[in-house]
Design an enzyme around this catalytic site. Sequence first.
Site, PDB file in Angstrom:
ATOM      1  N   TYR A  10      40.506  23.120  28.906  1.00  0.00           N
ATOM      2  CA  TYR A  10      39.437  22.121  28.895  1.00  0.00           C
ATOM      3  C   TYR A  10      38.418  22.410  27.780  1.00  0.00           C
ATOM      4  CZ  TYR A  10      35.367  19.536  30.848  1.00  0.00           C
ATOM      5  OH  TYR A  10      34.292  18.715  31.041  1.00  0.00           O
ATOM      6  N   SER A  68      32.928  33.251  45.203  1.00  0.00           N
ATOM      7  CA  SER A  68      34.374  32.974  45.232  1.00  0.00           C
ATOM      8  C   SER A  68      35.090  34.154  44.601  1.00  0.00           C
ATOM      9  CB  SER A  68      34.738  31.692  44.485  1.00  0.00           C
ATOM     10  OG  SER A  68      34.998  31.962  43.112  1.00  0.00           O
ATOM     11  N   HIS A 107      34.978  33.777  40.796  1.00  0.00           N
ATOM     12  CA  HIS A 107      33.706  34.246  40.228  1.00  0.00           C
ATOM     13  C   HIS A 107      33.609  35.773  40.278  1.00  0.00           C
ATOM     14  CE1 HIS A 107      32.637  29.967  41.092  1.00  0.00           C
ATOM     15  NE2 HIS A 107      31.952  30.090  39.982  1.00  0.00           N
ATOM     16  N   LYS A 129      35.143  37.323  37.358  1.00  0.00           N
ATOM     17  CA  LYS A 129      34.299  37.265  36.165  1.00  0.00           C
ATOM     18  C   LYS A 129      33.258  38.393  36.181  1.00  0.00           C
ATOM     19  CE  LYS A 129      34.710  33.966  33.656  1.00  0.00           C
ATOM     20  NZ  LYS A 129      35.234  32.693  33.180  1.00  0.00           N
ATOM     21  N   VAL A 180      30.649  22.620  33.521  1.00  0.00           N
ATOM     22  CA  VAL A 180      30.607  21.762  32.334  1.00  0.00           C
ATOM     23  C   VAL A 180      31.065  20.360  32.736  1.00  0.00           C
ATOM     24  CG1 VAL A 180      31.524  21.462  29.989  1.00  0.00           C
ATOM     25  CG2 VAL A 180      31.134  23.770  30.905  1.00  0.00           C
TER      26      VAL A 180
END
Lengths: 394, 394
Positions: free
Chosen positions: B11, B192, B195, B198, B224
Amino acid sequence: MHILILGGDGYLGWPTAMYFSNRGHDVTVVDNYFRRNACTELDVGMLYPVPTLLERARIWHELTGREIKVVIGDLKDPEIIRSFFNGRVSYQWAVNQGFTGIPATVIHYAEQPSAPYSLINYKYANITVANNLLITNNLVWALRDFSRDTHVIHIGTMGEYGTPNIDIPEGWIEIEHKGRKDKFLFPRHASSLYHTTKIMDTDLLWFGVRMWDLRVTDLMQGPVYGMETEDSAIDNRLMTLFNYDEIFGTIVNRFVTQAVVGYPLTVYGKGGQTRGYLNINDTLQCVHISENTPAKKGELRIFNQIMETFSVNELAEMTRRVGAKLGYEVEINHLENPRKESEEHYYNPTYQGLIEIGVKPHYLTDDVMEGMFQVVANYQSNIRKDVIFKGIKW
Amino acid sequence: MHILILGGDGYLGWPTAMYFSNRGHDVTVVDNYFRRNACTELDVGMLYPVPTLLERARIWHELTGREIKVVIGDLKDPEIIRSFFNGRVSYQWAVNQGFTGIPATVIHYAEQPSAPYSLINYKYANITVANNLLITNNLVWALRDFSRDTHVIHIGTMGEYGTPNIDIPEGWIEIEHKGRKDKFLFPRHASSLYHTTKIMDTDLLWFGVRMWDLRVTDLMQGPVYGMETEDSAIDNRLMTLFNYDEIFGTIVNRFVTQAVVGYPLTVYGKGGQTRGYLNINDTLQCVHISENTPAKKGELRIFNQIMETFSVNELAEMTRRVGAKLGYEVEINHLENPRKESEEHYYNPTYQGLIEIGVKPHYLTDDVMEGMFQVVANYQSNIRKDVIFKGIKW
């Protein structure tokens, strides 16, 4: 109670299995022989040969009449850990092949445990990341799906905290910022990739606790020393594996072995690196007391599992002193530090929590170290000087 | 300058590739079609068909004369990322097959990016953990081994911070504790598993920065929205992929699509969940400015990449208002929240850093949303109502 031990063939796993078995628990161990295979692949010897996990379980049964069920399998495959909860497990060794039932406690030692191993090169780095995180993740999901009430005892490491310039609490800190407050995991930053994977384990476990009310005790352990436990005393073949090489050996075990074989003690840099240490018997005691007084549902309970702190220089001096008493002339060699770490730093960790729930520390006295010298000396002819220092850099 | 984009089919990856290519950079993209394959496997449609990455590179070249080199490969295999540094790369598509040389900047989008995907079940959880962490680890090691000067721009997420009860700074916090002070990564706890990976990426990158003086910018991005960029305007076939399903669709994109097709907006629980958002064109701008003013050697520079905050209720109301203007009657449906998250909470993130280095925010105005309605309406007949909500729980 049924205790499942992940990594039951390892330095701590096997003594833990005997310890709980001797105290009347049903014990199941699972391991993929990662440590043995890595030692073979990297050609770092152990101090004495250790029977396979199946052989040890057989010997244990012959000598005590007690059963430790054994599964050989790779816990990166999620179906292996799930089999202990959904009853599909098949035991490689057991007196009674029947399913023991869902474990009340899982003790998670199934980690690649070496900082230097994790930094040999990018391939070993990947093995470390994949092994440690996929196993922890698989465990979290098995609990979520089958048994949220099962208590996990995970071995973290004091290395997760690094050497911050403030006191190290037991896992948590309240932060006041611009007039507001909240409680957080103490922010972690470790000095090896292995230690970083343990930070990430904590991230995963804490997620599972928050989302699914899991019960987790995370024991932030310092380097462990020793090889004999009460339960291994009945037969030498039950002694846990003992590494003295740069990769898998812990520092006190290495220094004693180096002293016995006349290899100068390898102090990295200035030797002011200070860490917390504990006797292998205290690991068993801490895990036992944690099992006895489990974390609550939805609680990530963190203890700093060390009994005392030493700098590397202090350990080297103690080894020289004890060696001298026994007739060994021990040299100390300050090498250029192959690691990136502070060689002099502030270090003030709290470690009262385990003592408050009943742990009675064994300290590293000259007598205790003398006992280690005596055991190591029995195997002096097995010691390979070439594996003691290779200088894995990071 | 040579820019390497990991996850160049995604994306954000493909618009970023065109953006830098159009501005005269040499661009190489690598992708394993994870997102497309996952959408097929999970049977969640996209709004319109998107040519393959090779086809898009060909179209781009035909229309602009510019070359975006393409490699199709799985970055979990460390040899793939290493090939961009050691010259062993083989391009699946390129005008000139010669090695472009070591990239000056690597933009790392190669992550499984969906919270619901990471929590479908234990298998998807493992895919997420393995993908996100092994790729980041492989990148860190390639830089360590071949090019410590290459600047990494990593897309983190605001979700790493969770919703703490104190203000959220840009990545770092000074903590005063018992009369002493130190500076730390702001302690993270996400809602989550995606997440959480990350957070673990940040752990790995921060380790690489401390150990090997790598240069890293970590952009903590909010959700986004949008699909059109300046560079895609020349041909519809260059528009980025657009998901509107529960798994891969981001909230504004989903709400607009639901409004167009007459599917009541799916607000989870009370709808007070507040997050920071940004336009896809601002992602490009932020990445570009970060590339232009890179992090220093040994610096992990963190920016909070959001332009404004909205609650879910505010986004739903805006969608209803804009829809009404265009003749759509938009219903809002408060569903039982399938997620475990705070539905009302304190939220005060700082996000000045990117603006200070020159970013000019595009805000989500009614006009901007109206533009999105118009594009989505062009593809109304493609919209599948069955993929909009499945209620993946955690």
